[in-house]
Design an enzyme around this catalytic site. Structure first.
Site, mmCIF file in Angstrom:
data_model
loop_
_atom_site.group_PDB
_atom_site.id
_atom_site.type_symbol
_atom_site.label_atom_id
_atom_site.label_comp_id
_atom_site.label_asym_id
_atom_site.label_seq_id
_atom_site.Cartn_x
_atom_site.Cartn_y
_atom_site.Cartn_z
ATOM 1 N N ASP A 153 3.126 -5.357 4.276
ATOM 2 C CA ASP A 153 3.148 -4.634 5.545
ATOM 3 C C ASP A 153 4.478 -3.920 5.746
ATOM 4 O OD1 ASP A 153 0.562 -5.299 6.392
ATOM 5 O OD2 ASP A 153 1.234 -7.259 7.089
ATOM 6 N N HIS A 191 6.388 -14.513 1.991
ATOM 7 C CA HIS A 191 5.030 -14.589 2.531
ATOM 8 C C HIS A 191 4.512 -16.006 2.363
ATOM 9 C CE1 HIS A 191 0.851 -13.609 3.418
ATOM 10 N NE2 HIS A 191 1.241 -12.404 3.789
#
Length: 453
Positions: A393, A337
């Protein structure tokens, strides 16, 4: 860059408090630039200019210094009071509330109200928003017709974007360019009305697409149900014994959608706001966000991750997949990320949801492979040293899969859950001043070429 004792040019702004002193080696002049919220305004750098360089005319040195930041790696494009993210410490706060204090204690309607209107709702405000979301009329028949014109196996997100465009066409009185005037800037009554309509219509259009994609009948919404319950109800995802959505799945979605409601300036949020800066209607903005979300470096990465996991086959092949990633032969989508250098704080709660889904998750063959890949990666120094943790996610998508949603509908679910955040940022933008986002570029091509005779 110099210190506070550096001589300033006569035109340099004298700044009290925190400031940055910059000395331009081209001219010898110094400038003091204010530091506010640990940031400097790019506009202040326009005062730092040099004589025009005719040999490098495209540099436009006489117009002031420009800031070059491809990919917005260290650029703030707006001020916002919606969501705070600290990737180094693993913290997320909605309007000042840590998410760990909200999860399981508030519902989707509470989180939406908090993000959009800035405070947790009273009992009356909660009831009104819930009723308003459930009372928006069904979209025009043209929306149904457009979605049903697609092949049943078409990607559902393409059906949703077409459905939203059809909705927009059926409500042209809400398109500023069509009516020839500003509709939304500073008009918070209409903004609030359109927020509710957009959120409600999106979930309805998504349900229509889901039903067409799965060759089942669409069920009209039930005003007595909550936003999430109605989504499942319209999709026909109800218990045969009760005719109602599975309450456990509703509870899981309530928590998941609180966790992923907003994540400040993501790629899709920036696309939404870039479009919003031109003052169109909210559907136009949402279509921009969806297009960005569909990219494989953003929301589409989850769909790619699922396809890659399916290609692994069985758990016995998981190690070979990891080895291939470490050898640089392929990428492990869904890991890593740009913001976080520690474990994404949302992952802890998403894993709790997965644990509660228990047998539903364990019996899913795709998830067995995904969990084995995650187990190996979490113990491998290659991933540990590079801080390559699974994206929240991705794990949310595992929960959707455990609840029986097909892989191709996970991205639409993610979109619905994030729309409350989009609406919060749109409302914030519409309450401000008109300022179109028009970034600059550095031109590096040829100039003044001549046509041959």
């Amino acid at each position: 860059m110099g210190n506070s004792q550096t001589a300033s040019a006569s035109k340099a702004e004298k700044v009290k408090g925190n400031h940055l002193t910059v000395t331009d080696s081209r001219t010898g002049k110094s400038y003091e630039i204010p530091i506010t919220h640990n940031a400097v305004s790019a506009v202040h750098f326009q005062q730092i200019n040099a004589p025009e360089d005719e040999e490098h005319a495209a540099d436009q040195t006489h117009k002031g210094l420009r800031l070059f930041d491809p990919g917005f790696q260290n650029t703030a494009v707006s001020e916002s009071a919606v969501t705070y993210v600290d990737g180094d410490k693993g913290k997320i706060q909605y309007r000042g509330y840590p998410i760990e204090d909200l999860i399981g204690k508030v519902q989707f309607v509470d989180t939406s109200f908090l993000l959009i209107w800035g405070h947790l709702p009273s009992s009356d405000e909660r009831s009104k928003l819930r009723n308003d979301l459930s009372s928006v009329p069904l979209p025009h028949q043209s929306v149904f017709d457009v979605i049903r014109s697609f092949p049943h196996d078409a990607p559902p997100l393409t059906m949703i974007t077409a459905g939203l465009a059809a909705l927009q066409a059926s409500q042209k009185e809400y398109i500023p360019a069509h009516v020839g005037k500003n509709l939304y800037l500073k008009n918070m009554t209409l903004v609030d009305e359109q927020i509710v309509k957009t959120m409600s219509n999106l979930v309805t259009i998504s349900a229509i697409a889901y039903c067409h994609n799965n060759s089942r009948e669409f069920t009209p919404p039930d005003p007595s149900l909550s936003y999430i319950e109605n989504m499942l109800h319209m999709m026909g995802r109800v218990e045969p014994s009760t005719g109602k959505p599975n309450p456990h799945h509703v509870s899981c979605l309530e928590r998941l959608w609180c966790l992923v409601a907003d994540h400040e300036m993501t790629c899709s949020t920036a696309a939404f706001l870039q479009t919003a800066s031109a003052l169109p209607d909210p559907i136009s903005c949402l279509l921009s966000a969806i297009s960005a979300c569909y990219g494989i470096l953003h929301g589409g990465a989850i769909e790619v991750a699922y396809k890659n996991i399916a290609e692994v086959g069985g758990v016995e092949n998981a190690q070979a997949k990891i080895d291939s990633v470490k050898a640089g032969k392929e990428r492990l989508f869904g890991y890593g990320h740009r913001i976080y250098r520690v474990t994404d704080p949302r992952s802890v709660f998403i894993r709790e949801v997965l644990a509660e889904l228990g047998e539903e998750a364990k019996n899913n063959p795709l998830l067995k492979v995904a969990f084995e890949i995650d187990r190996i990666a979490s113990e491998d120094e290659y991933f540990i040293s590079r801080k390559l943790n699974p994206n929240a996610d991705l794990f949310a998508s595992f929960a959707y899969s455990a609840m029986g949603f097909p892989a191709e509908f996970i991205l639409p679910l993610s979109l619905i859950s994030r729309t409350q955040g989009f609406m919060a940022h749109w409302r914030e933008a519409m309450s401000g001043t008109a300022r179109i986002w028009r970034p600059q570029q550095l031109y590096t091509g040829d100039l003044n070429l001549k046509l041959e005779d």
